[in-house]
Design a protein around this motif. Structure first.
Motif, mmCIF file in Angstrom:
data_model
loop_
_atom_site.group_PDB
_atom_site.id
_atom_site.type_symbol
_atom_site.label_atom_id
_atom_site.label_comp_id
_atom_site.label_asym_id
_atom_site.label_seq_id
_atom_site.Cartn_x
_atom_site.Cartn_y
_atom_site.Cartn_z
ATOM 1 N N PRO A 38 -28.374 27.298 -19.359
ATOM 2 C CA PRO A 38 -28.103 28.432 -18.499
ATOM 3 C C PRO A 38 -26.730 29.024 -18.780
ATOM 4 N N GLY A 39 -26.530 30.218 -18.279
ATOM 5 C CA GLY A 39 -25.244 30.882 -18.439
ATOM 6 C C GLY A 39 -24.292 30.511 -17.314
ATOM 7 N N PRO A 40 -23.103 31.105 -17.318
ATOM 8 C CA PRO A 40 -22.146 30.842 -16.240
ATOM 9 C C PRO A 40 -22.572 31.565 -14.962
ATOM 10 N N ASN A 41 -21.988 31.199 -13.839
ATOM 11 C CA ASN A 41 -22.289 31.887 -12.589
ATOM 12 C C ASN A 41 -21.813 33.339 -12.617
ATOM 13 N N CYS A 42 -20.689 33.596 -13.246
ATOM 14 C CA CYS A 42 -20.148 34.951 -13.343
ATOM 15 C C CYS A 42 -19.756 35.234 -14.787
ATOM 16 N N GLU A 43 -20.033 36.454 -15.210
ATOM 17 C CA GLU A 43 -19.606 36.844 -16.547
ATOM 18 C C GLU A 43 -18.202 37.426 -16.467
ATOM 19 N N ARG A 44 -17.357 37.023 -17.394
ATOM 20 C CA ARG A 44 -15.986 37.522 -17.430
ATOM 21 C C ARG A 44 -15.979 38.933 -18.011
ATOM 22 N N THR A 45 -15.387 39.849 -17.259
ATOM 23 C CA THR A 45 -15.228 41.223 -17.736
ATOM 24 C C THR A 45 -13.762 41.606 -17.613
ATOM 25 N N VAL A 56 -22.989 31.508 -6.766
ATOM 26 C CA VAL A 56 -23.455 30.165 -7.080
ATOM 27 C C VAL A 56 -24.975 30.245 -7.230
ATOM 28 N N TYR A 57 -25.449 29.959 -8.426
ATOM 29 C CA TYR A 57 -26.876 29.973 -8.714
ATOM 30 C C TYR A 57 -27.395 28.547 -8.783
ATOM 31 N N VAL A 58 -28.641 28.354 -8.370
ATOM 32 C CA VAL A 58 -29.295 27.074 -8.606
ATOM 33 C C VAL A 58 -29.500 26.929 -10.110
ATOM 34 N N MET A 59 -29.933 28.020 -10.742
ATOM 35 C CA MET A 59 -30.122 28.054 -12.185
ATOM 36 C C MET A 59 -29.565 29.386 -12.684
ATOM 37 N N PRO A 60 -28.314 29.405 -13.172
ATOM 38 C CA PRO A 60 -27.728 30.650 -13.638
ATOM 39 C C PRO A 60 -28.579 31.281 -14.742
ATOM 40 N N PRO A 61 -28.578 32.615 -14.800
ATOM 41 C CA PRO A 61 -29.393 33.286 -15.814
ATOM 42 C C PRO A 61 -28.903 32.995 -17.229
ATOM 43 N N GLY A 63 -28.571 34.016 -21.279
ATOM 44 C CA GLY A 63 -28.361 35.267 -21.989
ATOM 45 C C GLY A 63 -27.135 35.198 -22.867
ATOM 46 N N CYS A 64 -26.728 36.353 -23.346
ATOM 47 C CA CYS A 64 -25.545 36.455 -24.209
ATOM 48 C C CYS A 64 -24.310 36.677 -23.350
ATOM 49 N N TYR A 65 -23.330 35.825 -23.540
ATOM 50 C CA TYR A 65 -22.080 35.894 -22.795
ATOM 51 C C TYR A 65 -20.921 35.874 -23.772
ATOM 52 N N CYS A 66 -19.776 36.391 -23.315
ATOM 53 C CA CYS A 66 -18.585 36.390 -24.164
ATOM 54 C C CYS A 66 -18.104 34.961 -24.388
ATOM 55 N N ARG A 67 -17.651 34.708 -25.590
ATOM 56 C CA ARG A 67 -17.074 33.404 -25.921
ATOM 57 C C ARG A 67 -15.773 33.201 -25.144
ATOM 58 N N PRO A 68 -15.306 31.955 -25.014
ATOM 59 C CA PRO A 68 -14.023 31.707 -24.347
ATOM 60 C C PRO A 68 -12.906 32.521 -25.004
ATOM 61 N N GLY A 69 -12.041 33.103 -24.178
ATOM 62 C CA GLY A 69 -10.937 33.920 -24.676
ATOM 63 C C GLY A 69 -11.303 35.390 -24.830
ATOM 64 N N PHE A 70 -12.557 35.738 -24.502
ATOM 65 C CA PHE A 70 -13.028 37.118 -24.609
ATOM 66 C C PHE A 70 -13.573 37.561 -23.260
ATOM 67 N N ALA A 71 -13.599 38.885 -23.055
ATOM 68 C CA ALA A 71 -14.165 39.467 -21.839
ATOM 69 C C ALA A 71 -14.915 40.734 -22.229
ATOM 70 N N ARG A 72 -15.910 41.081 -21.426
ATOM 71 C CA ARG A 72 -16.710 42.268 -21.708
ATOM 72 C C ARG A 72 -15.971 43.510 -21.196
ATOM 73 N N ASN A 73 -15.811 44.507 -22.079
ATOM 74 C CA ASN A 73 -15.139 45.737 -21.674
ATOM 75 C C ASN A 73 -16.147 46.709 -21.066
ATOM 76 N N GLU A 74 -15.692 47.905 -20.687
ATOM 77 C CA GLU A 74 -16.571 48.880 -20.035
ATOM 78 C C GLU A 74 -17.665 49.386 -20.966
ATOM 79 N N ALA A 75 -17.458 49.273 -22.275
ATOM 80 C CA ALA A 75 -18.474 49.680 -23.245
ATOM 81 C C ALA A 75 -19.507 48.577 -23.475
#
Length: 88
Positions: A38-45, A56-61, A63-75
Motif C-alpha cells: 500500500p501507499g502512504p496515508n498522505c502524499e507529500r506535495t 488514517v486508512y485501514v488499507m492506504p491506496p 499507486g505511484c508516489y514521490c520517492r523520499p526527498g521529493f514532493a509533487r508540484n502543482e503540475a
C-alpha cells in the motif's frame, strides 16, 4: 520427483502472493516516483510540506508516489523538495 513437486507448489504460491499484492508495477511519470502497495496515508506535495498528515486508512491506496526527498508540484511531477519554493 517429490522435490520437483515441492518446487512447483512453492512457485505457484509465490505467484499468487505477487498477484494478490498487485504485482510488480512501475511508474511512467518520472524516475522520481515509486509504486507502493500500500501507499502512504498522505502524499507529500509542495503545498502540504509543513502540514501534519491526519488521514488514517485501514488499507492506504496503492499507486505511484514521490520517492523520499521529493514532493509533487502543482503540475503533478515529483521534484526535489528544495525546489518547492517554500518561504519558511
Amino acid at each position: 520427483m517429490l522435490k520437483l513437486l515441492i518446487i512447483v507448489a512453492a512457485l505457484l504460491k509465490f505467484n499468487s502472493i505477487v498477484k494478490a499484492n498487485g504485482g510488480p508495477r512501475s511508474c511512467t511519470g518520472s524516475r522520481n516516483e515509486i509504486y507502493l502497495n500500500p501507499g502512504p496515508n498522505c502524499e507529500r506535495t509542495c503545498r502540504n510540506l509543513d502540514e501534519e498528515c491526519l488521514k488514517v486508512y485501514v488499507m492506504p491506496p496503492s499507486g505511484c508516489y514521490c520517492r523520499p526527498g521529493f514532493a509533487r508540484n502543482e503540475a503533478g511531477r515529483c521534484i526535489p523538495i528544495r525546489l518547492c519554493g517554500r518561504t519558511k
